[in-house]
Write an enzyme that holds these catalytic residues in place. Structure first.
Site, mmCIF file in Angstrom:
data_model
loop_
_atom_site.group_PDB
_atom_site.id
_atom_site.type_symbol
_atom_site.label_atom_id
_atom_site.label_comp_id
_atom_site.label_asym_id
_atom_site.label_seq_id
_atom_site.Cartn_x
_atom_site.Cartn_y
_atom_site.Cartn_z
ATOM 1 N N LYS C 81 15.031 -11.435 -2.979
ATOM 2 C CA LYS C 81 14.155 -11.874 -2.013
ATOM 3 C C LYS C 81 13.615 -13.165 -2.351
ATOM 4 C CE LYS C 81 10.472 -10.579 1.325
ATOM 5 N NZ LYS C 81 9.494 -9.554 1.743
ATOM 6 N N SER C 156 9.770 -8.411 6.621
ATOM 7 C CA SER C 156 10.116 -9.676 6.191
ATOM 8 C C SER C 156 11.097 -10.076 5.445
ATOM 9 C CB SER C 156 8.917 -10.226 5.279
ATOM 10 O OG SER C 156 8.564 -9.503 4.292
ATOM 11 N N SER C 180 8.029 -4.350 5.327
ATOM 12 C CA SER C 180 8.960 -5.252 5.231
ATOM 13 C C SER C 180 10.331 -4.762 4.554
ATOM 14 C CB SER C 180 8.351 -6.383 4.390
ATOM 15 O OG SER C 180 7.759 -6.952 5.208
#
Ligand code: MG
Ligand code: ZN
Lengths: 479, 103, 493
Positions: C81, C156, C180
């Site tokens: 990420k 996210s 997330s």
């Protein structure tokens, strides 16, 4: 004056440690800009603080030395505001639960003006631990930020508004500095920014309860400057009040060259710092036992040391004061005193000779080549009349230069005192023979001419004649 | 229950947070923010008297490091992300005044 | 599509490498091919430095040849990420304010995966600064859900979830502040684990809400998540909130041993959830199905009422945004990142840089966080939310005295359409089952539990355990995984 002066001080003191408060960067002064930095103290994304245990311990000890109570539960908080000297745009500080609360510092003695100060306790509201900010360098069209100083452990010591004069402010600061140095908390070198002071000052008509308008003074880089700024500000505010002018809350700077304060900014809307508990750091919890252990670590305070020196070593109050003014000097004296039977003589030599050599050389006492043991050895030689006091001065200079032991110096230079009456007698006879008119003066009653003859004897013996024997013989021979 | 409606002054808050809000979006922002504030105001329904607040999800204390210094990062590395430098050694910012700022 | 590599798990790849049936270089190049094929539709990666990765793969292969492999997993790629600092790589958090920015150090988690030889494989898209539940808040690109390209992958960590689901990479590292990892895993039909608070170091992960953030793996199956958890967890001297977790067995071996049933396992469920507003029918059905599944596997089902679900979102948004408002204050154009050119003084530099370079959702959250901490509002919002947090933590402590693990749906709905949810508050509801887990600091895992009948979209089951109860949730998830109706969740691409 028809006004009461109300002063509170906010003092920031950098704690002396190896590393910074929340990262391992060295805590050092005077390096090239931004060479003592890392992701933590430059607020890089993802970096996290790890507190320095030593800094926390020193904060607690500082608090204990200032008579504070130590919180059993403390925590760190974030204090938010945007400024380039704050890498994260928040400062890790302490808000509602600082390490130290409610202490006091006793001021007494003479103030900077020379006037005597009434003994008085100045209250300390709180002492908390935080991180120092970066340094901004100011240029013609921009500023440049150096983060070497960012993250150095910093104590904020907030006094009660108990201070009523410039002299008291000066005495408070002097005592505070002494405590911080004695506790090995800080070197308190104001030129290096290790100790900084903000003053809150207001005047009110004598006897009135409500405080007047508070003015904040900043940018004073010595205690003397604080004293002057406070005096100046008292006059300025009193004059304004006399004229019926309403003062406004503002921050003023101190211009040392012009000897006056100037407006920096009028009070902007109240700061909204949005304090909240620092989520990256766990609380600090001390048991009563922990706090007792800290108490055992507190070094002796200057006042107690002075009293002990007087009773233990038989030195005068003046001697004790000079010897304890700096902890390093006091330690030096105590070390030397272990090696001589005449600590009073050692004190005299330190105060009149050693400290002078030190100040002439520009060194500090930890840097000199004369060890306390060697100085004590020399004192013993004087005591045993192996050398005279006069020779002692020569020996000390030599020790200062070479770091040699006094016995070695005396031997190499042939400085051992002559106590043989028959050999001194020769010098005495020669002196009287060479100076008949002075001898006549002595005999006619001008007894202080004796000093002249002693000088002559010492000169001829190149300082080695024992002065007591010389005096005895001179008196006999001059009749 | 304390159900006094609280309003958010987006201009003031944006000033604190140093966020310029586009003039054209201001009213939309004000409305959205008010909706969010109204929503989180739900908490005023709960009685939380005498409840100790929780700041951390893990219960620990006295986590610290020893006072040892090391310096793994060169100035070059520390400054290579800086948008503007002055004299290659400090981070250039618009002029700030002596005595302003922190600590 | 080369079936040899794509959709293999970490442990399968490790076996292939061990048996010399493939090389790291071959694995990476097959993923490059897959990415070339599907990425134009998915947009899961912000950046992928194929040259650098190939070099790392070659290094791994020569280590292995010499018998010096760093672990069984040496040479296997893991995508990252865009919120992790990986030394020498950009780390933009999908925000314009961190462009350009090159990480100057490795996050602890990155250090740990490198120590085992895993290769950091590109930067996955995300909601800007991890603020969002759909990946629509990225300032770079919109990621699509591999199961339906018109739909969001969740957020996210949406880029991570989509990449794993689309077979572009075997596993990914995401972060979970309020769901997330778990929510995008549910939307994309993969496994997503949020470890207990303090289990994994946060050092080097760009902070959103410090008291809630945890790194977590997204993977094809439960075993892979356990492998990655073993790799990344542990006490870290750079993060004082990490905890020492003493255990005899690795999570991997616990999962490997969990192949029977759930006899003697007590599983808490909340039937009240079935009456909740906004919970879609397919989710309700699947929740009931999963409970039955667990019962058939031998677990004892205990009904538990959990009174704070609706308050949790409010408490979460207050606490998360308050912390974020301070954490994101450092993005100001001074020391790194983007600085606007046309400023006349310091204040303007701040206002314009932050105003122009931060996205609207990030601004909204900073504003809310600033507001709840501001003078006069602290007690009414922030302090109150912290007290509600205490209530939530306490109720979980009680819950886990009654049961080993607790089941809930992971999300109230399956993946929604891109652009479908426009009101911020409505979007916050997507995390109704995940927020409170972070508030309590406990652990949770999403395990794919079915597909919707109408749209063929994945549905996830959330299994929660007490603080440091990862072994329990991994075991329950593994037994469920082995026995669920659909064996593999692979989208038609
Ligand atoms: Mg301060
Ligand atoms: Zn540092």
């Amino acid at each position: 004056m028809k006004y009461d002066v109300v002063i509170g001080l906010e003092v920031h003191v950098q704690i002396k440690t190896e590393s910074k408060m929340f990262c391992s960067c060295p805590n050092r002064y005077g390096e090239e800009p931004n060479t003592l930095t890392c992701p933590v103290c430059m607020g890089y994304p993802g970096a996290m603080p790890v507190p320095n245990r030593k800094a926390i311990e020193k904060a607690v000890i500082a608090g204990l030395m200032c008579g504070c109570s130590i919180s059993e539960y403390s925590k760190f908080d974030r204090k938010s505001y945007f400024y380039p000297d704050m890498a994260k745009n928040y400062q890790i500080s302490q808000y509602d639960l600082p390490f130290c609360l409610e202490g006091n510092i006793k001021v007494e003695g003479k103030g900077f003006s020379g006037k005597k100060i009434q003994i008085k306790n100045i209250g300390i509201t709180r002492i908390h631990l935080e991180e120092d900010a970066a340094k901004s360098n100011h240029y013609a069209a921009c500023s440049g930020v150096d983060y070497n100083k960012a993250g150095i452990p910093l104590l904020e010591i907030v006094s009660e508004p108990d201070i009523a004069s410039a002299d008291e402010a000066y005495a408070y600061l002097t005592n505070l500095k002494e405590i911080m140095q004695y506790g090995n908390i800080s070197s308190c070198d104001m030129e290096k920014g290790q100790m900084r002071c903000d003053v809150n000052i207001s005047l009110k008509p004598k006897g009135r309860k409500e405080f007047g308008t508070k003015i904040e003074l900043k940018n004073m880089n010595s205690f003397r400057a604080v004293h002057r700024a406070v005096e100046y500000e008292i006059d300025r505010q009193a004059e304004a009040l006399d004229e019926g002018v309403t003062l406004r809350q503002e921050t003023r700077g101190w211009n040392d060259e012009r000897g006056e304060t100037y407006l920096m900014r009028s009070k902007e809307s109240a700061h909204d710092y949005r304090y909240f508990p620092e989520p990256d750091l766990m609380p600090v919890v001390f048991t009563k036992n922990d706090i007792d252990n800290f108490k055992a670590d507190i070094p002796e305070l200057p006042k107690a040391k002075r009293e002990r020196f007087i009773s233990q070593f038989n030195v005068t109050e003046y001697d004790a004061k000079v010897l304890t003014a700096e902890k390093a000097v006091a330690d030096y004296f105590e070390k030397g005193a272990e090696h001589t039977k005449s600590p009073k003589l050692l004190a005299n030599w330190m105060i009149t000779d050693l400290l002078k050599e030190i100040s002439d050389s520009g060194l500090n006492i930890n840097e000199i080549r004369v060890t306390p043991e060697n100085l004590a050895e020399m004192i013993e030689m004087i005591n045993k009349k192996t050398i005279s006091g006069k020779i002692g001065k020569t020996v000390l200079s030599e020790m200062f230069k070479t770091g040699n032991k006094p016995s070695v110096i005396v031997k190499e230079k042939g400085l051992i005192q002559d106590t043989d009456e028959s050999s001194i007698e020769k010098y005495v006879d020669k002196a009287i023979e060479d100076n008949p008119s002075q001898a006549e003066q002595y005999r006619s009653g001008k007894k202080n001419v004796l000093q002249y003859f002693v000088g002559q004897v010492m000169k001829q013996s190149r300082g080695k004649a024992n002065p007591q024997i010389a005096i005895k013989l001179l008196k006999e021979k001059l009749g | 229950m304390n159900k006094q409606k609280k309003t958010i002054d987006v201009d003031y808050i944006a000033g604190l947070a140093k966020l310029e809000i586009d003039e054209s979006k201001k009213s939309r922002f004000q409305e959205e923010m008010q909706n969010i504030v109204d929503y989180v105001d739900l908490l005023s329904e709960l009685n939380v008297e005498n409840i100790i607040p929780t700041a951390h999800a893990a219960q620990m204390k006295n986590v610290w490091r020893e006072d040892v210094s090391e310096n793994d990062f060169s100035r070059e590395v520390m400054l290579k992300n800086a948008p503007e430098l002055f004299d290659e050694g400090t981070i250039k910012v618009p002029q700030v005044l002596p005595g302003e700022g922190t600590a | 599509m080369s079936s040899n590599i794509t959709y293999k798990s970490l442990t399968q790849l490790a076996d292939l490498l061990e048996n010399k049936e493939t090389t790291s270089e071959e694995i990476c190049s097959e993923y490059f091919d897959r990415i070339e094929k599907v990425e134009p539709q998915i947009n899961a990666f912000i950046k992928l430095d194929t040259e650098d990765i190939t070099k790392k793969a070659e290094e791994s292969d020569s280590r292995r040849k010499a018998g010096r492999q760093l672990s069984r997993y040496d040479g296997i790629p893991i995508s990252i990420k865009d919120i992790y600092n990986v030394k020498g790589q950009s780390c933009n958090c999908a925000s314009k304010i961190l462009a350009p920015y090159t990480a100057i150090y490795d996050a602890t988690v990155i250090k740990k995966i490198k120590e085992k030889g895993f290769i950091p494989f590109g930067r996955n898209n995300m909601d800007e600064f991890a603020m969002g539940s759909s990946c629509e808040n990225s300032s770079y690109q919109t990621t699509s859900n591999p199961w339906d390209l018109r739909r969001v992958p969740g957020g996210s960590s949406g880029g991570s979830a989509a990449a794993v689901s689309a077979g572009e990479v075997p596993a990914s590292l995401g972060t979970d502040t309020g769901g997330s990892v778990r929510q995008p895993a549910a939307f994309c039909g993969i496994v997503g684990l949020k470890p207990s608070y303090g289990k994994v170091s946060r050092y080097g992960i760009v902070a959103f809400a410090s008291s809630l953030d945890q790194a977590g793996p997204l993977s094809r199956n439960v075993l892979d998540s356990a492998v990655l958890l073993d790799t990344i967890s542990g006490l870290d001297k750079m993060d004082t909130t990490t905890v020492r977790d003493k255990r005899d067995d690795s999570h991997e071996s616990i999962v490997r041993k969990s192949n029977e049933n759930l006899d003697g396992f007590k599983i808490g469920v909340c039937h009240k959830y079935l009456e909740m507003d906004g919970l879609s029918e397919s989710i309700k059905e699947n929740y009931m199905y999963s409970i039955e599944q667990m019962r058939e596997l031998g677990a004892e089902i205990i009904d538990i009422s959990f009174p704070y679900t609706k308050y949790a979102i409010a408490a979460y948004y207050i606490i998360a945004t308050a912390e974020a408002s301070a954490n994101l204050a450092r993005f100001d154009g001074i020391r790194y990142g983007s600085r606007i050119k046309d400023y006349k003084d310091l204040n303007e530099l701040y206002l314009k840089t932050r105003g122009r370079k931060l996205g609207d959702e990030v601004k909204r959250r900073i504003l809310l966080g600033t507001f709840v901490l501001s003078s006069g509002y602290y007690d009414a919002y922030y302090l109150r939310a912290q007290k509600v947090r205490t209530l939530i933590s306490d109720s979980f402590r009680e819950t886990f005295q009654k049961c080993d693990v607790f089941l809930s749906p992971t999300t109230p709905t399956p993946a929604f359409k891109i652009g479908e949810v426009s009101s911020p508050v409505e979007m916050y509801m997507a995390d109704v089952f995940t927020n409170f887990v972070n508030l309590a600091g406990i652990c949770g895992i999403n395990i794919p539990s079915g597909l919707t009948k109408d749209d063929n979209l994945p549905v996830g089951l959330q299994i929660l355990g007490p603080h440091l109860g990862e072994d329990k949730i991994l075991k329950a998830a593994k037994v469920f995984e082995d026995n669920r109706e659909i064996k593999e969740f692979i989208p038609d691409l």
